[in-house]
Design an enzyme around this catalytic site. Structure first.
Site, PDB file in Angstrom:
ATOM      1  N   TYR A 123      68.020  60.861  56.103  1.00 40.21           N
ATOM      2  CA  TYR A 123      67.678  60.375  57.434  1.00 40.21           C
ATOM      3  C   TYR A 123      66.228  60.652  57.816  1.00 40.21           C
ATOM      4  CZ  TYR A 123      72.755  60.141  57.925  1.00 40.21           C
ATOM      5  OH  TYR A 123      74.079  59.860  57.752  1.00 40.21           O
ATOM      6  N   THR A 124      65.635  61.680  57.268  1.00 37.67           N
ATOM      7  CA  THR A 124      64.284  62.075  57.685  1.00 37.67           C
ATOM      8  C   THR A 124      63.222  61.477  56.774  1.00 37.67           C
ATOM      9  OG1 THR A 124      64.385  64.099  56.372  1.00 37.67           O
ATOM     10  CG2 THR A 124      65.130  64.250  58.645  1.00 37.67           C
TER      11      THR A 124
END
Length: 887
Positions: A123-124
């Site tokens: 996600y990052t």
């Protein structure tokens, strides 16, 4: 059945195998995992992440890339360990509360100060920060050595060029085998200034370096208490630095206050800190907190609000929070880093020296690289110049050659060219034959010659090379340097003393005849009129009663002088605070008294180091001694000798003096002597003393006090049967020390012997205690003033078998005049004693205990009328007695 391959089985002693295998493992952890390199301040995993970002081109001017992509590339090429360890290391480099100068620019959830974990790597996203480029700058110019990766298919840097001192700028922490490192972060501007100072003065001391580098500078700001821990860490490589939150006390209306925390110590979990505070409040270990909330936001930053109860002391609560919660904690410095591949404990100067040497090596190798490249280019340009000067012959030679190889060989032989020059001529485009291109080649060649001269000058002179290092460091400082975040507070803040956690308030300390001690707020007792019934001050054991009483502040010192001539010391707050009816605790639980030792005097003192004050001692046999107060500043827990005397003698009282007063000594048979204090030569702590008064047979000293010369003070005399009077001090003439004294009262069966002789001004209140434990407070001005020979008036009507045990004077307060009906509440105990309580006193002057006895009285109007008539008859008797004395 197939035979086992015996050649692959080696028999070894298990002890040797364990020793060697563990040593290999330990060295692997130390060198290749847990400890940073002193040159770039990075562990292998961090170095590989940054190099991987650089190789993938994830510079600050490019878009973010998924963290999973970065982790996968680093794990596949350089770091053959779990992906979680790589991702956690990258997350930490992106947290602005973990790194003073973050090396990774993260996008997405990268955790928080509350201990929240980062989002999953899928996600990052991330990329390098601008300052990270300075760690990697010139990495492709042969400035550092490259080594094979774990499988030999890739090359990775053994260290980064590190154009700023990252080891100290961002710090490091790690646990190896048998050792650990913990290096705090610092301010980049201060660090570079320190390196510059070191480069100019190699013999600089650490104290001089600390003029540039004040101390650690944590990303979470906060406070550092004192410099002693910093100095120790910088000098030895090890030390403890006290960190404290930044907190302010704000008013919130209605006389209420709140504590607002805006900065917390480095590496403190804010959520756990708040939980700890709540736990202490819940367990009643900290009192006075009504609400606790976290108002932290992106707009306000850290903001923890602690509401304080209206009647609570916010400063004391804050000090308790510092002591019992992570609002104040320590950072244990242990500066271990890899130096030449080996772990070493280094101090501040060594860390900067190694970094400076690394920078000199990087600049030297870069200069050598640039020089090689410049010479190679100049060599090519020389060939091109030759070609342009003989262009027709060059073209003819090339046209006559059958192949490239023949053409190259012909050019080399005919024009004395090298292989590289010949190849460059063959690769030259026809457009470079124009006059403009010819001028460009000539200009480039001349510039290269100048550049080569500069590079050679750098390599030839160490000072020139060092100046180049300084210039580049100064440039980085100007670009990335910022203001210090962490404030260093100077002046005795290393440790919170118990006193810092105790509110300063006026208290009363009482000591019973059977040696039970306790303290109470002075507001427990209220003023009454003369002849009042009194307030129950303690529930004593059978045949026990209050014998000593002193008023002071909780922060004052209390000196306990015993009948054996020893002295003990406590702080006011060290005496347990108990209820008004409590008997107290045995005094031996507070101070280590010897057998058969009894407290004779308690004295409250603010400053034991005072050179202007003295202590005057008086014994039962009439011996006196004067000694400087400073002689008693260092008293052990088990006490010290305060005065020496004969076996049949004992200490009666001690008084605090200014050195310029008159001494008054009174006896049980009503003799009193007054002489100047100056006639007493100051003696040592253990000295015996000299004769103060000559005693008649059966007489003994019962009182000691002081008065100013020509003062308007009065001598207060109280007898054991509850009678008392005031007589002006000036009625007692000065005499020589050692005399028999003069009469101060008429002793009769009604009065009893004298139990208290002290001086008063008439503006004090009097605390009087009986052997039954009853305490009354009355105004000294209400006591009649009589002549020396008078018997005195009744101060308290005593019950059967009651007598006065203690008398002490306290400061009069205007609030004492408050109407009793409005301010007081009263209850009647089972034994019929009225118990009252009223907050009226704010006594700021420590009082002296007086070795004497107490008082009581009636409440109904009839008893009051009887008391008035009795006072009148007492005065008539006194007048008759005075007339008889004069005749």
């Amino acid at each position: 059945m197939a035979e086992l391959p015996q050649s692959r089985i080696n028999e070894r002693n298990i002890t040797s195998e364990m020793r060697e295998s563990f040593l290999d493992y330990a060295m692997s952890v130390i060198v290749a995992r847990a400890l940073p390199d002193v040159r770039d301040g990075l562990k292998p995993v961090h170095r590989r992440i940054l190099y991987g970002l650089n190789e993938q081109g994830m510079t600050p001017d490019k878009s973010y890339k998924k963290s999973a992509r970065i982790v996968g590339d680093v794990m596949g090429k350089y770091h053959p360990h779990g992906d979680s360890s790589i991702y956690e290391a990258m997350v930490r480099m992106a947290q602005d509360f973990s790194y003073r100068y973050p090396l990774v620019d993260g996008q997405g959830n990268f955790g928080s100060m509350d201990g929240d974990g980062a989002a999953a790597m899928r996600y990052t996203e991330a990329r390098m920060t601008k300052i990270t480029l300075e760690l990697l700058r010139d990495i492709n110019k042969d400035t550092i050595d490259f080594i094979d990766n774990y499988d030999g298919n890739e090359r990775e840097p053994s260290v980064l060029p590190a154009r700023f001192p990252n080891l100290l700028a961002n710090g490091a922490s790690g646990i190896a085998v048998g050792m650990a490192t913990n290096i705090p972060p610092h301010n980049l501007t201060e660090l570079i200034n320190g390196v510059l100072s070191l480069s100019k003065n190699p013999d600089i001391s650490i104290a001089e370096l600390m003029e540039d580098i004040e101390g650690p500078d944590f990303p979470t700001a906060g406070l550092i208490l004192g410099k002693s821990g910093i100095r120790r860490a910088y000098e030895t490589g090890r030390g403890s630095i006290q960190m404290r939150s930044r907190a302010v006390i704000e008013e919130r209306g209605g006389g209420r206050q709140r504590i607002v925390v805006t900065e917390i110590p480095f590496q403190v979990n804010k959520a756990r800190m708040i939980e700890k505070i709540a736990e202490l409040v819940r367990d009643k270990k900290i009192d006075g907190i009504t609400d606790l909330r976290d108002e932290t936001s992106l707009r306000t930053g850290v903001r923890v609000v602690i509401d304080v109860r209206k009647d609570a002391n916010a400063s004391v609560i804050l000090n308790n929070l510092y002591k019992q919660t992570p609002l104040q904690t320590s950072f244990g410095v242990n500066m271990i880093a890899l130096v030449n591949g080996r772990p070493k404990l280094i101090n501040l100067k060594e860390a900067l020296v190694h970094y400076l040497e690394h920078q000199k090596t990087v600049v030297r190798r870069r200069t050598q690289y640039n020089l090689r490249k410049a010479k190679d280019r100049a060599h090519i340009l020389e060939g091109l110049r030759i070609a342009l000067d003989h262009i027709d012959e060059i073209i003819s030679t090339i046209r006559e050659s059958d192949t490239d190889k023949v053409a190259m060989e012909s050019l080399q032989q005919r024009f004395k060219l090298s292989e590289k020059q010949a190849q460059a001529i063959l690769d030259m485009r026809l457009r470079r034959l124009t006059g403009l291109e010819r001028d460009k080649i000539e200009a480039e060649y001349n510039e290269l010659l100048n550049y080569i001269s500069e590079l050679e000058a750098i390599l030839a002179d160490e000072e020139v090379l060092l100046q180049l290092v300084r210039d580049e460091l100064t440039e980085i400082r100007d670009r990335f340097g910022d203001d210090r975040r962490t404030e260093i507070q100077l002046g005795g803040f290393e440790n919170l003393e118990d006193e810092d956690l105790i509110p300063e308030e006026q208290i009363v300390i009482t000591l019973s005849h059977n040696n039970y001690i306790k303290r109470l707020p002075v507001s427990t007792y209220r003023a009454q009129n003369r002849g009042g019934r009194g307030v129950q001050g303690m529930n004593t054991l059978e045949e026990d009663f209050v014998s000593q009483l002193v008023t002071l502040s909780t922060h004052d010192h209390v000196l306990f002088f015993t009948n054996k001539g020893r002295v003990y010391k406590l702080k006011g707050y060290e005496v347990p605070e108990l209820s008004r009816q409590s008997k107290g605790i045995p005094v031996v639980n507070a101070i280590e008294l010897e057998n058969d030792e009894v407290i004779s005097t308690m004295i409250a003192v603010k400053d034991l180091e005072s050179e202007d004050n003295f202590l005057v001692f008086a014994t039962k046999r009439g011996v006196v001694k004067r000694s400087a107060l400073s002689n008693f500043s260092r008293i052990n827990r088990n006490g010290k000798i305060a005065i020496s005397f004969r076996e049949d003698d004992e200490l009666i009282a001690v008084r605090l003096t200014s050195g310029q007063e008159d001494i008054l000594i009174g006896t049980s048979h009503a003799s009193l002597i007054r002489f100047p204090e100056s006639t007493l030569r100051p003696l040592g702590r253990t000295a015996t003393g000299v004769k103060g008064i000559t005693l008649r047979e059966g007489d003994e000293v019962v009182g000691l006090d002081v008065a100013h010369a020509n003062s308007v003070d009065e001598v207060l005399v109280v007898t054991e049967n509850g009678y008392g009077k005031r007589t002006p001090v000036n009625d007692y003439r000065l005499s020589n020390r050692g005399g028999k004294g003069i009469k101060t009262a008429t002793i009769t069966e009604r009065n009893g012997n004298v139990v208290c002789i002290t001086t008063v001004t008439g503006e004090e209140d009097l605390m009087i205690v009986t052997n039954a434990g009853v305490i009354i407070r009355l105004d000294v001005a209400d006591i009649s003033q009589n002549g020396r020979a008078a018997q005195g008036v009744r101060l308290i009507r005593l019950g059967d078998d009651q007598f006065v045990s203690t008398v002490a004077k306290v400061k009069e307060d205007a609030e004492d005049e408050t109407n009793e009906d409005e301010q007081s509440t009263s209850t009647v105990s089972e034994d019929g004693t009225e118990q009252q309580r009223e907050a009226v006193v704010n006594d700021e002057t420590p009082g002296n205990a007086i070795h004497t006895e107490v008082i009581d009285s009636e409440e109904n109007d009839e008893d009051g009328r009887i008391e008035v008539r009795q006072d009148f008859m007492d005065r008539v008797e006194e007048d008759i007695q005075q007339s008889s004395d004069e005749e």
